[in-house]
Scaffold this motif. Structure first.
Motif, short mmCIF file in Angstrom:
data_model
loop_
_atom_site.label_atom_id
_atom_site.label_comp_id
_atom_site.label_asym_id
_atom_site.label_seq_id
_atom_site.Cartn_x
_atom_site.Cartn_y
_atom_site.Cartn_z
N ILE A 34 36.53 36.79 2.96
CA ILE A 34 36.90 36.81 4.39
C ILE A 34 38.11 35.92 4.62
CG2 ILE A 34 36.17 36.11 6.70
CD1 ILE A 34 33.30 36.98 5.89
N ILE A 35 38.08 34.70 4.09
CA ILE A 35 39.18 33.75 4.27
C ILE A 35 40.48 34.31 3.72
CG2 ILE A 35 40.07 31.47 3.63
CD1 ILE A 35 37.81 31.37 5.67
N GLN A 36 40.40 34.95 2.55
CA GLN A 36 41.60 35.46 1.90
C GLN A 36 42.08 36.80 2.47
OE1 GLN A 36 40.44 35.47 -2.23
NE2 GLN A 36 40.15 33.26 -2.26
N GLY A 37 41.28 37.37 3.38
CA GLY A 37 41.69 38.61 4.02
C GLY A 37 41.32 39.87 3.28
N ASP A 38 40.55 39.74 2.18
CA ASP A 38 40.09 40.94 1.47
C ASP A 38 39.09 41.71 2.33
OD1 ASP A 38 41.65 40.29 -0.75
OD2 ASP A 38 40.09 39.00 -1.57
N LEU A 39 38.30 40.99 3.11
CA LEU A 39 37.44 41.59 4.13
C LEU A 39 38.09 41.27 5.47
CD1 LEU A 39 33.87 40.69 2.80
CD2 LEU A 39 34.91 42.97 2.87
N LYS A 40 38.72 42.22 6.07
CA LYS A 40 39.54 41.98 7.25
C LYS A 40 38.69 41.77 8.51
CE LYS A 40 43.66 44.43 5.68
NZ LYS A 40 44.45 43.20 5.60
N PRO A 41 39.24 41.03 9.49
CA PRO A 41 38.54 40.87 10.77
C PRO A 41 38.21 42.23 11.37
CG PRO A 41 40.42 39.38 10.64
CD PRO A 41 40.51 40.27 9.44
N SER A 72 30.30 31.22 11.97
CA SER A 72 31.11 31.97 12.95
C SER A 72 32.20 32.80 12.28
CB SER A 72 31.76 31.02 13.98
OG SER A 72 30.77 30.37 14.74
N LEU A 73 32.04 33.09 10.99
CA LEU A 73 32.97 33.98 10.31
C LEU A 73 32.50 35.42 10.38
CD1 LEU A 73 33.81 31.85 7.14
CD2 LEU A 73 35.33 32.37 9.07
N VAL A 74 31.23 35.61 10.71
CA VAL A 74 30.63 36.95 10.85
C VAL A 74 29.86 36.98 12.16
CG1 VAL A 74 28.81 38.46 9.91
CG2 VAL A 74 30.53 37.48 8.38
N ILE A 75 29.88 38.14 12.81
CA ILE A 75 29.14 38.35 14.05
C ILE A 75 27.98 39.30 13.79
CG2 ILE A 75 29.24 39.31 16.39
CD1 ILE A 75 32.22 38.53 16.43
N ARG A 178 41.39 30.84 7.91
CA ARG A 178 41.93 32.20 7.96
C ARG A 178 43.32 32.20 8.60
NH1 ARG A 178 37.94 36.52 10.44
NH2 ARG A 178 37.58 34.94 12.01
N TYR A 179 43.48 31.40 9.63
CA TYR A 179 44.76 31.33 10.31
C TYR A 179 45.81 30.63 9.45
CZ TYR A 179 42.01 32.67 14.39
OH TYR A 179 41.19 33.34 15.27
N ARG A 180 45.37 29.61 8.69
CA ARG A 180 46.30 28.91 7.83
C ARG A 180 46.84 29.84 6.75
NH1 ARG A 180 43.64 24.81 7.70
NH2 ARG A 180 42.44 25.05 5.82
N ARG A 181 46.00 30.77 6.29
CA ARG A 181 46.47 31.77 5.32
C ARG A 181 47.59 32.60 5.91
NH1 ARG A 181 44.57 31.07 -0.02
NH2 ARG A 181 42.44 30.31 0.09
N ILE A 182 47.43 32.99 7.18
CA ILE A 182 48.48 33.77 7.86
C ILE A 182 49.75 32.93 7.98
CG2 ILE A 182 49.14 34.87 10.04
CD1 ILE A 182 46.12 35.52 10.44
N ALA A 183 49.58 31.65 8.35
CA ALA A 183 50.73 30.76 8.51
C ALA A 183 51.47 30.57 7.19
CB ALA A 183 50.28 29.41 9.07
N LEU A 184 50.73 30.42 6.10
CA LEU A 184 51.35 30.22 4.80
C LEU A 184 52.17 31.44 4.38
CD1 LEU A 184 48.48 28.44 2.82
CD2 LEU A 184 50.64 27.43 3.56
N ALA A 233 51.25 39.57 13.21
CA ALA A 233 50.47 39.47 11.97
C ALA A 233 48.99 39.21 12.28
CB ALA A 233 51.03 38.36 11.08
N VAL A 234 48.75 38.42 13.33
CA VAL A 234 47.37 38.15 13.74
C VAL A 234 46.72 39.44 14.26
CG1 VAL A 234 45.87 36.83 15.29
CG2 VAL A 234 47.89 35.75 14.28
N ASP A 235 47.46 40.16 15.11
CA ASP A 235 46.93 41.42 15.65
C ASP A 235 46.64 42.42 14.54
OD1 ASP A 235 47.19 40.39 18.19
OD2 ASP A 235 49.17 41.26 18.53
N ASN A 236 47.55 42.48 13.57
CA ASN A 236 47.36 43.42 12.46
C ASN A 236 46.19 43.05 11.58
OD1 ASN A 236 49.56 44.89 13.30
ND2 ASN A 236 51.00 43.95 11.86
N SER A 237 45.84 41.75 11.57
CA SER A 237 44.69 41.30 10.76
C SER A 237 43.38 41.86 11.27
CB SER A 237 44.63 39.77 10.75
OG SER A 237 45.75 39.22 10.09
N ASN A 238 43.35 42.30 12.54
CA ASN A 238 42.12 42.83 13.13
C ASN A 238 41.97 44.33 12.92
OD1 ASN A 238 40.98 40.46 14.39
ND2 ASN A 238 42.73 40.47 15.75
N ASP A 239 42.75 44.88 12.01
CA ASP A 239 42.70 46.32 11.81
C ASP A 239 41.59 46.77 10.88
OD1 ASP A 239 44.77 46.62 13.50
OD2 ASP A 239 46.31 46.84 11.96
N GLY A 240 40.68 45.83 10.49
CA GLY A 240 39.61 46.20 9.57
C GLY A 240 38.67 47.17 10.19
#
Length: 240
Positions: A34-41, A72-75, A178-184, A233-240
């Motif tokens: 999840i943190i690395q974005g392999d499982l997208k928001p 709070s990483l999963v609902i 998760r956000y720091r990954r996007i920032a990096l 990039a944040v908006d696109n991360s929610n395309d899971g």
């Protein structure tokens, strides 16, 4: 020679420990994905599907997903299973401002009360982080650097004897990952994270409470500024 009672007790302990170990293992693997974005928001997480991918039982998978709900990483949606928590600028702004306030106070108190052992441990954590930053390739995932960065921030506040401050800051640090990954991935070339860490370390060692507090707040907020600059990039991360 072990008695039959001893053997039964050992078997009972084994049956208790192994499932917990499996749950923690799959929890850590899911969390990393999840943190690395392999499982997208927004991705739907079906225990019956995931159990095959992670080679565990459905019950173990559901337990691991429950731990991620606590993070709070999963609902958990009643009668509809689980999804990866969405990301948003509003959410990261809340995380950032809360963390900046708490961590600045914790670092100031740590600088005021930390003894020789605190200073020694902080120096070691900074040295390891510096080496990691020297070897790091810009804009590439680096789990070792991430761990060194976390240990440095933990060492900064370790001189403050407040269990609750450390507990809440651990949660906020995890939420910001998760956000720091996007920032990096989108960090502007003019940002020098190492120089920020050097300034924070030097102010802490100099026991300059006010300066180290302001530097920490700035350091945490710059990441938010980077993420805001790439809101798409944040908006696109929610395309899971």
């Amino acid at each position: 020679m072990a008695s039959s009672l001893d053997r039964r007790l050992d078997a009972a302990r084994s049956s208790e420990t192994t499932p917990r170990t499996l749950i923690q293992d799959v929890y850590q693997r899911l969390r990393a994905d999840i943190i690395q974005g392999d499982l997208k928001p927004g991705t739907r997480l079906r225990a019956e599907h995931l159990k095959g991918l992670y080679s565990v039982s459905g019950a173990t998978m559901r337990e691991a997903l429950g731990l991620l709900v606590a993070d709070s990483l999963v609902i958990s949606r009643e009668q509809r299973g689980f999804i990866v928590s969405p990301v948003s600028i509003a959410d990261f702004t809340d995380i950032t401002e809360t963390r900046a306030t708490l961590e600045a106070h914790a670092v100031r108190m740590s600088v005021r009360h930390g003894g020789d052992e605190w200073e020694s441990n902080l120096t070691g954590a900074f040295h390891r982080l510096s080496l990691a930053e020297e070897r790091r390739i810009p804009n590439q995932k680096d789990d070792y650097w991430e761990e060194c960065n976390k240990k440095f921030h933990e060492a900064l506040i370790a001189g403050f004897d407040s269990r609750w401050s450390r507990h809440f800051l651990t949660i906020l640090y995890r939420q910001s990952e998760r956000y720091r990954r996007i920032a990096l991935d989108h960090a502007p070339p003019e940002r020098n994270v190492h120089e920020e860490h050097v300034a924070i370390f030097e102010a802490a060692i100099a026991r300059d409470e006010e300066r180290v507090g302001e530097l920490i707040k700035h350091h945490i907020r710059v990441t938010l500024d980077v993420v805001k600059a790439v809101e798409t990039a944040v908006d696109n991360s929610n395309d899971g």
